[in-house]
Design a protein around this motif. Structure first.
Motif, PDB file in Angstrom:
ATOM      1  N   UNK A 179       0.850  -1.191   0.000  1.00  0.00           N
ATOM      2  CA  UNK A 179       0.000   0.000   0.000  1.00  0.00           C
ATOM      3  C   UNK A 179       0.884   1.238   0.000  1.00  0.00           C
ATOM      4  N   UNK A 180       0.614   2.160  -0.934  1.00  0.00           N
ATOM      5  CA  UNK A 180       1.404   3.390  -1.046  1.00  0.00           C
ATOM      6  C   UNK A 180       0.486   4.604  -0.969  1.00  0.00           C
ATOM      7  N   UNK A 181       0.055   4.983   0.226  1.00  0.00           N
ATOM      8  CA  UNK A 181      -0.830   6.146   0.340  1.00  0.00           C
ATOM      9  C   UNK A 181      -0.077   7.462   0.230  1.00  0.00           C
ATOM     10  N   UNK A 182      -0.815   8.506  -0.140  1.00  0.00           N
ATOM     11  CA  UNK A 182      -0.286   9.856  -0.070  1.00  0.00           C
ATOM     12  C   UNK A 182      -0.605  10.429   1.299  1.00  0.00           C
ATOM     13  N   UNK A 203      -6.007  19.608   3.888  1.00  0.00           N
ATOM     14  CA  UNK A 203      -6.911  19.983   2.792  1.00  0.00           C
ATOM     15  C   UNK A 203      -7.023  18.878   1.750  1.00  0.00           C
ATOM     16  N   UNK A 204      -5.895  18.261   1.405  1.00  0.00           N
ATOM     17  CA  UNK A 204      -5.881  17.303   0.299  1.00  0.00           C
ATOM     18  C   UNK A 204      -5.738  15.841   0.749  1.00  0.00           C
ATOM     19  N   UNK A 205      -5.465  15.616   2.028  1.00  0.00           N
ATOM     20  CA  UNK A 205      -5.251  14.254   2.510  1.00  0.00           C
ATOM     21  C   UNK A 205      -6.530  13.437   2.543  1.00  0.00           C
ATOM     22  N   UNK A 206      -6.376  12.126   2.444  1.00  0.00           N
ATOM     23  CA  UNK A 206      -7.505  11.205   2.556  1.00  0.00           C
ATOM     24  C   UNK A 206      -7.722  10.853   4.020  1.00  0.00           C
ATOM     25  N   UNK A 228      -4.025   4.688  -3.202  1.00  0.00           N
ATOM     26  CA  UNK A 228      -5.382   5.232  -3.071  1.00  0.00           C
ATOM     27  C   UNK A 228      -5.441   6.701  -3.508  1.00  0.00           C
ATOM     28  N   UNK A 229      -6.495   7.050  -4.244  1.00  0.00           N
ATOM     29  CA  UNK A 229      -6.708   8.435  -4.629  1.00  0.00           C
ATOM     30  C   UNK A 229      -6.158   8.755  -6.008  1.00  0.00           C
ATOM     31  N   UNK A 230      -6.998   9.374  -6.849  1.00  0.00           N
ATOM     32  CA  UNK A 230      -6.594   9.662  -8.224  1.00  0.00           C
ATOM     33  C   UNK A 230      -5.374  10.577  -8.281  1.00  0.00           C
ATOM     34  N   UNK A 231      -5.344  11.611  -7.452  1.00  0.00           N
ATOM     35  CA  UNK A 231      -4.213  12.542  -7.463  1.00  0.00           C
ATOM     36  C   UNK A 231      -2.916  11.835  -7.132  1.00  0.00           C
TER      37      UNK A 231
END
Length: 257
Positions: A179-182, A203-206, A228-231
């Motif tokens: 898993x490689x989350x931002x 602001x931008x975190x999941x 996870x997440x398109x960005x």
């Protein structure tokens, strides 16, 4: 039902993963440092989902921690089918400005202990019809990041280790995923002292629940890698086609002190 062992399970993504798996009726083994937080999490999970929850309070930066976890599992004869190496943190600052001990403890938690847990627990995982290893890395794994130099390096190590181990075990009953989350809305930034980027991350975190849901879904689908997440997917893709020097300059400006 078998057990899922989760490190860093008392809060954040780890706790969200615990809720997700408990809702699927997996019994849980929770590993973290805080005895008080683990006890509270275990009581909540057990009551809410009617599953068995055991916990072990231990500092995973200790060299012998992985062996102690493994011996606990073997002594209690827990039938483990899921190992989630989620514990990790960042040391922020110029490499030479932080103590060598700070760096070494972080590397131990982020990389050495997860590797050792995989090695110690693989014999137990092999005893089940289907088992999973989920290692938590980061989008920081895709480029060098100054002031987070060893953090990014440790996460890159975990990504490559996971993919290599996955190939070794591809014909077995153990699926390995990474898993490689931002950015995630947890206490990660506060612990690292990275207040300069806290507003952007908030602001931008999941949320931890969003990341955990994507992680568990991808794990059961036996995906090699989950971002996870398109960005975050787009950012990781761009690091492959944009010159490394430019990517590293952008990252340096984002995380500079």
């Amino acid at each position: 039902m078998t057990y899922a062992l989760i490190t860093g399970a008392s809060k954040g993504i780890g706790l969200s993963m615990a809720h997700n798996l408990a809702s699927r009726k997996y019994n849980l083994l929770l590993i973290a440092r805080s005895e008080q937080e683990l006890a509270a999490a275990a009581a909540t999970l057990s009551a809410q989902y009617q599953v068995k929850v055991a916990w072990l309070a231990i500092d995973l930066s200790r060299p012998d921690s992985s062996l102690q976890v493994a011996e606990w599992c073997k002594a209690e004869q827990y039938p483990i089918s899921i190992l989630i190496n989620n514990a990790g943190y960042a040391v922020w600052g110029n490499f030479e400005d932080r103590s060598l001990e700070d760096h070494q403890q972080m590397i131990r938690v982020n990389a050495e202990t997860p590797v050792a847990l995989c090695h110690h627990l693989l014999p137990i995982l092999r005893q089940q019809p289907q088992s999973y290893i989920l290692n938590v890395s980061s989008t920081a794994a895709y480029q060098a990041v100054s002031t987070l130099t060893l953090y990014a390096a440790s996460k890159s190590f975990m990504l490559l280790f996971s993919r290599g181990l996955r190939q070794e075990l591809k014909d077995t009953n153990v699926a390995v995923c990474c898993l490689c989350p931002g950015p995630v809305k947890t206490n990660f930034i506060d612990r690292a002292g990275m207040q300069a980027i806290k507003e952007t991350a908030d602001k931008y975190g999941m949320t931890p629940d969003e990341v955990a849901a994507a992680a568990i879904k991808g794990m059961f689908r036996k995906k090699a890698e989950m971002i996870p997440g398109f960005t975050n997917v787009l950012t990781a893709f761009l690091t492959r086609i944009v010159p490394k020097g430019l990517v590293e300059n952008i990252a340096a400006n984002l995380y500079k002190q």
